[in-house]
Motif scaffolding. Structure first.
Motif, PDB file in Angstrom:
ATOM      1  N   THR A 183       0.390   4.283  -2.614  1.00  0.00           N
ATOM      2  CA  THR A 183       0.088   5.628  -2.151  1.00  0.00           C
ATOM      3  C   THR A 183       1.174   6.593  -2.579  1.00  0.00           C
ATOM      4  OG1 THR A 183      -1.048   4.692  -0.240  1.00  0.00           O
ATOM      5  CG2 THR A 183      -0.470   7.013  -0.125  1.00  0.00           C
ATOM      6  N   MET A 237      -1.094   5.710   4.612  1.00  0.00           N
ATOM      7  CA  MET A 237      -1.265   6.743   3.594  1.00  0.00           C
ATOM      8  C   MET A 237      -0.306   7.907   3.834  1.00  0.00           C
ATOM      9  SD  MET A 237      -5.440   6.687   3.396  1.00  0.00           S
ATOM     10  CE  MET A 237      -5.584   7.981   2.156  1.00  0.00           C
ATOM     11  N   LYS A 241       0.801  -1.206   0.000  1.00  0.00           N
ATOM     12  CA  LYS A 241       0.000   0.000   0.000  1.00  0.00           C
ATOM     13  C   LYS A 241       0.842   1.268   0.000  1.00  0.00           C
ATOM     14  CE  LYS A 241      -4.362  -1.577   1.959  1.00  0.00           C
ATOM     15  NZ  LYS A 241      -5.350  -1.367   3.035  1.00  0.00           N
ATOM     16  N   ASN A 279      -7.676   5.976  -7.233  1.00  0.00           N
ATOM     17  CA  ASN A 279      -7.839   4.548  -6.966  1.00  0.00           C
ATOM     18  C   ASN A 279      -9.107   4.031  -7.642  1.00  0.00           C
ATOM     19  OD1 ASN A 279      -9.098   6.257  -4.788  1.00  0.00           O
ATOM     20  ND2 ASN A 279     -10.096   4.301  -4.386  1.00  0.00           N
ATOM     21  N   THR A 323      -7.100   9.162  -2.558  1.00  0.00           N
ATOM     22  CA  THR A 323      -6.315   8.004  -2.989  1.00  0.00           C
ATOM     23  C   THR A 323      -6.866   6.705  -2.419  1.00  0.00           C
ATOM     24  OG1 THR A 323      -4.779   8.201  -1.116  1.00  0.00           O
ATOM     25  CG2 THR A 323      -4.227   9.422  -3.116  1.00  0.00           C
ATOM     26  N   ASN A 324      -8.043   6.779  -1.759  1.00  0.00           N
ATOM     27  CA  ASN A 324      -8.548   5.568  -1.115  1.00  0.00           C
ATOM     28  C   ASN A 324     -10.062   5.398  -1.174  1.00  0.00           C
ATOM     29  OD1 ASN A 324      -7.367   3.262   0.561  1.00  0.00           O
ATOM     30  ND2 ASN A 324      -9.088   3.896   1.844  1.00  0.00           N
ATOM     31  N   ALA A 371      -9.394   8.720   3.615  1.00  0.00           N
ATOM     32  CA  ALA A 371      -9.322   7.279   3.826  1.00  0.00           C
ATOM     33  C   ALA A 371     -10.672   6.606   3.639  1.00  0.00           C
ATOM     34  CB  ALA A 371      -8.781   6.972   5.229  1.00  0.00           C
TER      35      ALA A 371
END
Length: 204
Positions: free
Chosen positions: A6, A49, A2, A144, A124-125, A102
């Motif tokens: 990231t 992250m 991850k 993502n 990004t999540n 998140a």
């Protein structure tokens, strides 16, 4: 891994920030506002992250000759707290871009206020389709895959490479659980009793 994913996503965000006009009181820095949960139940994800963003900034310390400065805020895994931190980053820290998010709940909350924040928001999540769906806000971007993309990829995996699931019990259980959840939430999916030959009704 991850952190590596990231890292790549944040590098793209830093590049985007370089294209934005610098804030008047931070003319010497490229400020990137980071919103992640570093405390609470989602802390492991948020810290992962954060580490990725810091690696990206370390690898790309300057843009257009100006140093990159991350301002990291802890949203505690709470959407309301995240919105307050976003307002602080934009108004006080004069960040011309916000990254992180998140959870989909947080990003959707930010999206509802994106016109007031008036800066790009790069998640990004967050995986909810609505984040960047047909009715999304023009300020919100995603790096993502969304839930629909993951579901489709899972369906293809189950159809074409079932042996991968058969050899990995935990992956099989997780994949089928996700497929069943999708079936329960979609009237169209409820008509199907199997997905790629795998049962959606039992515990197998």
């Amino acid at each position: 891994m991850k952190v590596s994913k990231t890292f790549a996503f944040c590098a793209a965000a830093i590049t985007c920030a370089a294209l934005l006009p610098a804030a008047a009181n931070a003319a010497e820095d490229v400020v990137i506002g980071v919103i992640v949960p570093t405390t609470g139940a989602l802390a492991p994800l948020g810290i992962d992250m954060k580490n990725g963003y810091e690696l990206a900034a370390k690898d790309h310390p300057t843009v257009k000759g100006k140093p990159v400065r991350l301002v990291i805020e802890d949203d505690q895994g709470n959407a309301a707290s995240g919105l307050m931190k976003a307002q602080k980053l934009v108004i006080k820290d004069r960040a011309p871009i916000l990254v992180g998010g998140a959870t989909s709940a947080l990003v959707l909350g930010l999206a509802a206020q994106a016109d007031r924040l008036n800066v790009p928001i790069v998640t990004t999540n967050a995986q909810a389709v609505q984040v960047t769906g047909a009715q999304c806000n023009r300020f919100v971007f995603r790096t993502n895959p969304n839930d629909a993309m993951v579901g489709n990829a899972t369906r293809v995996l189950m159809q074409k490479r079932p042996e991968l699931l058969q050899k990995n019990g935990s992956l099989s259980t997780t994949t089928l659980s996700g497929a069943r959840a999708t079936r329960q939430s979609s009237p169209k999916s409820r008509a199907s009793k199997s997905w790629g030959g795998w049962p959606l009704n039992g515990n197998g």
